[in-house]
Design a protein around this motif. Structure first.
Motif, PDB file in Angstrom:
ATOM      1  N   SER A 160       6.978  -9.432   2.781  1.00 14.52           N
ATOM      2  CA  SER A 160       7.416  -8.090   2.364  1.00 14.52           C
ATOM      3  C   SER A 160       6.774  -7.018   3.239  1.00 14.52           C
ATOM      4  O   SER A 160       5.780  -7.277   3.925  1.00 14.52           O
ATOM      5  N   LEU A 207       3.356   4.486   2.700  1.00 16.58           N
ATOM      6  CA  LEU A 207       4.593   3.927   3.272  1.00 16.58           C
ATOM      7  C   LEU A 207       5.647   3.674   2.214  1.00 16.58           C
ATOM      8  O   LEU A 207       5.325   3.415   1.055  1.00 16.58           O
ATOM      9  N   ILE A 214       5.012  -4.432   5.489  1.00 11.35           N
ATOM     10  CA  ILE A 214       4.463  -4.454   6.848  1.00 11.35           C
ATOM     11  C   ILE A 214       4.512  -5.872   7.422  1.00 11.35           C
ATOM     12  O   ILE A 214       4.874  -6.076   8.584  1.00 11.35           O
ATOM     13  N   THR A 224       7.108   1.081   1.144  1.00  8.44           N
ATOM     14  CA  THR A 224       7.201  -0.375   0.927  1.00  8.44           C
ATOM     15  C   THR A 224       7.075  -0.620  -0.573  1.00  8.44           C
ATOM     16  O   THR A 224       6.618   0.273  -1.311  1.00  8.44           O
ATOM     17  N   TYR A 272      -9.126  -0.412  -5.156  1.00  9.83           N
ATOM     18  CA  TYR A 272      -8.347  -0.484  -3.911  1.00  9.83           C
ATOM     19  C   TYR A 272      -9.050   0.281  -2.794  1.00  9.83           C
ATOM     20  O   TYR A 272      -9.225  -0.221  -1.681  1.00  9.83           O
ATOM     21  N   ASP A 316      -2.566 -18.545  -0.852  1.00  9.71           N
ATOM     22  CA  ASP A 316      -3.222 -17.407  -1.491  1.00  9.71           C
ATOM     23  C   ASP A 316      -4.470 -17.100  -0.674  1.00  9.71           C
ATOM     24  O   ASP A 316      -5.401 -17.908  -0.615  1.00  9.71           O
ATOM     25  N   ASN A 348      -3.174  -9.148   6.714  1.00 11.32           N
ATOM     26  CA  ASN A 348      -2.446  -7.986   6.219  1.00 11.32           C
ATOM     27  C   ASN A 348      -2.179  -8.017   4.707  1.00 11.32           C
ATOM     28  O   ASN A 348      -1.996  -6.976   4.090  1.00 11.32           O
ATOM     29  N   ASP A 367       2.479 -16.261   2.846  1.00 10.45           N
ATOM     30  CA  ASP A 367       2.571 -15.384   1.670  1.00 10.45           C
ATOM     31  C   ASP A 367       2.323 -16.231   0.422  1.00 10.45           C
ATOM     32  O   ASP A 367       2.602 -17.434   0.413  1.00 10.45           O
ATOM     33  N   LYS A 400     -10.708  -1.234   0.737  1.00  8.07           N
ATOM     34  CA  LYS A 400     -10.261  -0.895   2.086  1.00  8.07           C
ATOM     35  C   LYS A 400     -11.422  -0.353   2.921  1.00  8.07           C
ATOM     36  O   LYS A 400     -11.473  -0.557   4.129  1.00  8.07           O
TER      37      LYS A 400
HETATM   38  P1  NAD Z   1       3.960  -5.327   0.058  1.00  8.15           P
HETATM   39  O1  NAD Z   1       3.607  -5.404  -1.395  1.00  8.15           O
HETATM   40  O2  NAD Z   1       5.313  -4.860   0.461  1.00  8.15           O
HETATM   41  O3  NAD Z   1       3.661  -6.734   0.751  1.00  8.15           O
HETATM   42  C1  NAD Z   1       2.464  -7.421   0.528  1.00  8.15           C
HETATM   43  C2  NAD Z   1       2.726  -8.916   0.603  1.00  8.15           C
HETATM   44  O4  NAD Z   1       1.461  -9.581   0.413  1.00  8.15           O
HETATM   45  C3  NAD Z   1       3.651  -9.424  -0.487  1.00  8.15           C
HETATM   46  O5  NAD Z   1       4.687 -10.215   0.076  1.00  8.15           O
HETATM   47  C4  NAD Z   1       2.756 -10.257  -1.395  1.00  8.15           C
HETATM   48  O6  NAD Z   1       3.405 -11.373  -1.989  1.00  8.15           O
HETATM   49  C5  NAD Z   1       1.675 -10.700  -0.418  1.00  8.15           C
HETATM   50  N1  NAD Z   1       0.428 -11.057  -1.109  1.00  8.15           N
HETATM   51  C6  NAD Z   1      -0.148 -10.418  -2.153  1.00  8.15           C
HETATM   52  N2  NAD Z   1      -1.251 -11.083  -2.553  1.00  8.15           N
HETATM   53  C7  NAD Z   1      -1.369 -12.158  -1.732  1.00  8.15           C
HETATM   54  C8  NAD Z   1      -2.298 -13.233  -1.661  1.00  8.15           C
HETATM   55  N3  NAD Z   1      -3.317 -13.325  -2.516  1.00  8.15           N
HETATM   56  N4  NAD Z   1      -2.127 -14.173  -0.710  1.00  8.15           N
HETATM   57  C9  NAD Z   1      -1.081 -14.099   0.159  1.00  8.15           C
HETATM   58  N5  NAD Z   1      -0.169 -13.120   0.118  1.00  8.15           N
HETATM   59  C10 NAD Z   1      -0.306 -12.156  -0.819  1.00  8.15           C
HETATM   60  O7  NAD Z   1       2.833  -4.379   0.686  1.00  8.15           O
HETATM   61  P2  NAD Z   1       2.709  -3.584   2.078  1.00  8.15           P
HETATM   62  O8  NAD Z   1       2.914  -2.154   1.794  1.00  8.15           O
HETATM   63  O9  NAD Z   1       3.473  -4.237   3.152  1.00  8.15           O
HETATM   64  O10 NAD Z   1       1.156  -3.779   2.295  1.00  8.15           O
HETATM   65  C11 NAD Z   1       0.607  -4.601   3.271  1.00  8.15           C
HETATM   66  C12 NAD Z   1      -0.818  -4.160   3.504  1.00  8.15           C
HETATM   67  O11 NAD Z   1      -0.835  -2.777   3.859  1.00  8.15           O
HETATM   68  C13 NAD Z   1      -1.718  -4.282   2.286  1.00  8.15           C
HETATM   69  O12 NAD Z   1      -3.001  -4.732   2.687  1.00  8.15           O
HETATM   70  C14 NAD Z   1      -1.795  -2.853   1.786  1.00  8.15           C
HETATM   71  O13 NAD Z   1      -2.968  -2.599   1.057  1.00  8.15           O
HETATM   72  C15 NAD Z   1      -1.762  -2.085   3.077  1.00  8.15           C
HETATM   73  N6  NAD Z   1      -1.362  -0.687   2.970  1.00  8.15           N
HETATM   74  C16 NAD Z   1      -0.167  -0.328   2.432  1.00  8.15           C
HETATM   75  C17 NAD Z   1       0.161   1.018   2.327  1.00  8.15           C
HETATM   76  C18 NAD Z   1       1.454   1.462   1.710  1.00  8.15           C
HETATM   77  O14 NAD Z   1       1.622   2.652   1.453  1.00  8.15           O
HETATM   78  N7  NAD Z   1       2.396   0.577   1.454  1.00  8.15           N
HETATM   79  C19 NAD Z   1      -0.721   1.995   2.800  1.00  8.15           C
HETATM   80  C20 NAD Z   1      -1.930   1.601   3.361  1.00  8.15           C
HETATM   81  C21 NAD Z   1      -2.237   0.256   3.439  1.00  8.15           C
END
Ligand code: NAD
Length: 270
Positions: free
Chosen positions: A17, A203, A19, A205, A170, A66, A93, A38, A174
């Motif tokens: 999903s 983002l 990023i 997402t 959270y 995981d 990520n 994932d 980070k």
């Molecule tokens: P998302 O929820 O769209 O995707 C995250 C993916 O990680 C999902 O497919 C989920 O199944 C997987 N995941 C969750 N726990 C897991 C685990 N224990 N083991 C393996 N996979 C696991 O999120 P995103 O927005 O793409 O976020 C990706 C990264 O970016 C994260 O670290 C998030 O904290 C960071 N981030 C996101 C934002 C934002 O606004 N979306 C901003 C800053 C940082």
């Protein structure tokens, strides 16, 4: 034209999903073989199918794991290396932002622990097994492959800025990713292993949009964004591509911001 990651092997966590999905597609487009990880098996299979359809010459390996479990992380790195022969790029990520994460008074210990286990310990395990694998990378000049590798850890703008809409676990998780990244970058610099953090801004997402589920919640954030919009996952993936490729060969230990100017802003345009 060879891609910017031609013949490289990349492992991307959270590949189902946001990023991770965009990054998997972009790295494949740039010629990397990709191990897609994932915890959500269906999601990672979808990413794998998309890559097979769009980039039939690219080898892609879907893995359910995981990242908070050391044995899973060791196994996913072993699978990538045994399938593709090496590991050049590790993108730690995967992460969560729990809806019950709140301020210091209201956040429950179980939410704190769950967040830390995935967002911090998961990155630690990912770095540990990537470093062990990257130490064994042989140089192959005919394929443009060299020793060492590039590790990228996803942090966040909240590691650098305070938010009055708190998610304490959270934010703390980070901050830990940034500190861990800097130290690992120093320890492994002379082994040719670069370690960088990428700090996305807010983002569009599922992670954030599921949480900002009303127009009011969205507007509470949008007023602070200099460009007047949320970022897209592909915009962060392009930053990760720079850190993954040799274009960033003299970049290590950095907090690489892809935040639309948010962390530089005081007053935003009307
Ligand atoms: P998302 O929820 O769209 O995707 C995250 C993916 O990680 C999902 O497919 C989920 O199944 C997987 N995941 C969750 N726990 C897991 C685990 N224990 N083991 C393996 N996979 C696991 O999120 P995103 O927005 O793409 O976020 C990706 C990264 O970016 C994260 O670290 C998030 O904290 C960071 N981030 C996101 C934002 C934002 O606004 N979306 C901003 C800053 C940082």
């Amino acid at each position: 034209m060879p891609g910017r990651l031609q013949n490289r092997v990349a492992l991307i966590t959270g590949a189902g999903s946001g990023i991770g999905l965009e990054c998997s597609l972009l790295f494949a487009q740039e010629g990397a073989h990709v191990a897609l990880v994932d915890v959500n098996e269906q999601a990672v299979q979808k990413t794998h199918a998309l890559i097979a359809e769009r980039y039939p010459n690219v080898k892609s390996l879907p893995i359910k794991a995981d990242v908070s479990k050391e044995a899973n992380v060791k196994d996913m790195v072993d699978q990538a290396v045994s399938s593709f022969g090496r590991l050049d790029i590790m993108f730690n990520n995967a992460g969560i932002m729990h809806p019950e994460d709140d301020n210091a008074l209201n956040t429950e210990e179980r939410i704190w622990d769950l967040t830390m286990n995935i967002n911090v310990k998961g990155v630690w395990w990912g770095c540990k097994y990537a470093i062990l694998a990257m130490r064994k990378n042989p140089t192959d000049e005919s394929k443009g492959l060299h020793a060492g590798g590039s590790i990228i850890n996803t942090a966040s703008f909240v590691a650098l800025m305070g938010a009055a809409t708190p998610q304490l676990a959270y934010t703390a998780s980070k901050g830990a990713v940034l500190a861990m990244t800097r130290e690992l970058a120093m320890v492994h610099a002379r082994e040719g292993i670069r370690v960088n953090a990428i700090c996305p801004g807010p983002l569009k997402t599922p992670l954030l949009m599921d949480f900002l589920n009303t127009e009011e919640k969205k507007q509470r954030r949008l007023v602070h964004l200099p460009m007047g919009r949320f970022g897209e996952a592909i915009e962060v993936a392009r930053g990760a591509l720079f850190l993954a490729s040799d274009d960033s060969s003299y970049v290590t230990g950095t907090d690489f911001l892809v935040d639309g100017g948010l962390s530089s802003s005081y007053v935003t345009p009307l």
